[in-house]
Design a protein around this motif. Structure first.
Motif, PDB file in Angstrom:
ATOM      1  N   ASP A 115       0.861  -1.192   0.000  1.00 27.05           N
ATOM      2  CA  ASP A 115       0.000   0.000   0.000  1.00 27.05           C
ATOM      3  C   ASP A 115       0.894   1.238   0.000  1.00 27.05           C
ATOM      4  OD1 ASP A 115      -2.032   1.846   0.415  1.00 27.05           O
ATOM      5  OD2 ASP A 115      -2.607   1.097   2.397  1.00 27.05           O
ATOM      6  N   HIS A 178      -2.424   2.351   9.148  1.00 23.58           N
ATOM      7  CA  HIS A 178      -3.010   1.094   9.636  1.00 23.58           C
ATOM      8  C   HIS A 178      -1.992  -0.028   9.571  1.00 23.58           C
ATOM      9  CE1 HIS A 178      -3.348   0.139   5.290  1.00 23.58           C
ATOM     10  NE2 HIS A 178      -3.588   1.441   5.182  1.00 23.58           N
ATOM     11  N   THR A 209       1.315   0.996   7.740  1.00 21.23           N
ATOM     12  CA  THR A 209       1.512   2.137   6.842  1.00 21.23           C
ATOM     13  C   THR A 209       1.650   3.397   7.677  1.00 21.23           C
ATOM     14  OG1 THR A 209      -0.797   2.860   6.611  1.00 21.23           O
ATOM     15  CG2 THR A 209      -0.057   1.060   5.169  1.00 21.23           C
ATOM     16  N   GLU A 211       0.848   7.382   6.547  1.00 19.13           N
ATOM     17  CA  GLU A 211       0.272   8.047   5.371  1.00 19.13           C
ATOM     18  C   GLU A 211      -0.333   9.400   5.706  1.00 19.13           C
ATOM     19  OE1 GLU A 211      -3.421   6.011   3.982  1.00 19.13           O
ATOM     20  OE2 GLU A 211      -2.746   4.336   5.209  1.00 19.13           O
ATOM     21  N   GLU A 242       2.365   8.012   1.292  1.00 21.81           N
ATOM     22  CA  GLU A 242       2.189   6.783   2.081  1.00 21.81           C
ATOM     23  C   GLU A 242       3.247   5.745   1.734  1.00 21.81           C
ATOM     24  OE1 GLU A 242      -1.429   4.576   1.194  1.00 21.81           O
ATOM     25  OE2 GLU A 242      -1.275   3.452   3.079  1.00 21.81           O
TER      26      GLU A 242
HETATM   27 CO    CO Z   1      -3.014   2.739   3.642  1.00 20.55          CO
END
Ligand code: CO
Ligand code: MF3
Ligand code: CO
Length: 268
Positions: A115, A178, A209, A211, A242
């Motif tokens: 991500d 998260h 992450t 972000e 991120e």
């Molecule tokens: Co994310």
């Protein structure tokens, strides 16, 4: 050996050394797609076409999109232009010269989630936008530099918040980073503000992450009637970067580093 397989701490999964390889594979696919999409961002282009190209690239990589079908979301990316904070839905609107946009892509490779999101510009960035993008990028990196065993999640948030606010910009509080790994969104909520020494302790093997979303104006956001698009209430410009990262024995490992050093739009 980092810990026992399947172990958690404060509800946060502790991953094994071999799991870092899984995250690097997924992160590399996401990072390469974010590199390759840069040439498709220009005035007159639609965000829908950018998303179509991303969908194609995810398939070509033999990966899966984590966002298509996620809570009813139908696209391989979120594309958030100007005052859109996050979760912008790709569509028919054409980019104008000077528009800044965040492109957020999550791929799944062999069950692992990568991500990442970055800022892009259609044409030429104005000075105000450039400053925002620079500060947001550097705020993320300050947060990442606070990642090491023994520090806490509050230390990460504090590093990001003091940096952004020190530049008279504001940190969005309505959305957070998260935990991730073999799931898209897991504990903990990674706040981009906070007090030193608060929150769960960081431990080797945690994956999450960071972000941060940074606004030129006030931090408040609202979600539009489409139930996804989050915008700044005062219509001020917003930016986000991120990375997916892991905690190592003495620091951090960034899974979504750009293979060509293109993470920041103006460092080329
Ligand atoms: Co994310
Ligand atoms: N990639 C986003 C994140 O950073 C989540 C997007 S969910 C979607 O967590 F459904 F809006 F795509
Ligand atoms: Co994302």
């Amino acid at each position: 050996m980092i810990g026992k397989a399947g172990q958690t701490r404060d509800g946060i999964r502790i991953h094994q050394e071999v799991d870092f390889a899984g995250m690097h594979a997924a992160g590399a696919v996401t990072a390469r797609i974010l590199d390759e999409i840069a040439e498709h961002v220009f005035p007159g282009q639609t965000t829908g076409e950018i998303d179509r190209i991303i969908t194609e690239k995810v398939e070509e990589a033999g990966a899966k999109s984590a966002t298509i079908g996620y809570k009813g979301y139908q696209h391989a990316s979120c594309i958030s232009v100007n005052h859109v904070v996050c979760h912008g839905i790709p569509g028919d609107k054409r980019l104008k010269d000077g528009d800044i946009l965040n492109i957020d892509v999550t791929t799944i490779v062999d069950g692992w989630f990568g991500d990442s999101s970055r800022m892009y510009v259609a044409g030429k960035m104005n000075r105000k936008a450039e400053r925002l993008v620079q500060v947001t990028h550097d705020a993320l990196m300050k947060g990442i530099e606070a990642v090491k065993p023994g520090n806490t999640f509050g230390d990460i948030g504090h590093a990001i918040q003091t940096y952004a606010e020190g530049h008279r910009m504001s940190i969005v509080r309505d959305f957070c980073g998260h935990g991730l790994g073999q799931v898209f969104h897991a504990p903990p909520n990674v706040l981009h503000y906070g007090r030193p020494g608060t929150g769960p302790m960081l431990e080797e093997g945690m994956f999450f992450t960071i972000e941060p979303m940074v606004n030129l104006g006030r931090p408040e956001t609202k979600v539009l009637a489409d139930d996804w698009t989050a915008v700044t209430r005062d219509k001020s410009l917003s930016a986000q970067f991120e990375h997916s990262i892991g905690v190592t024995a003495d620091g951090f490992d960034i899974f979504t580093l750009s293979p060509t050093g293109k993470f920041h739009p103006t460092y080329e």
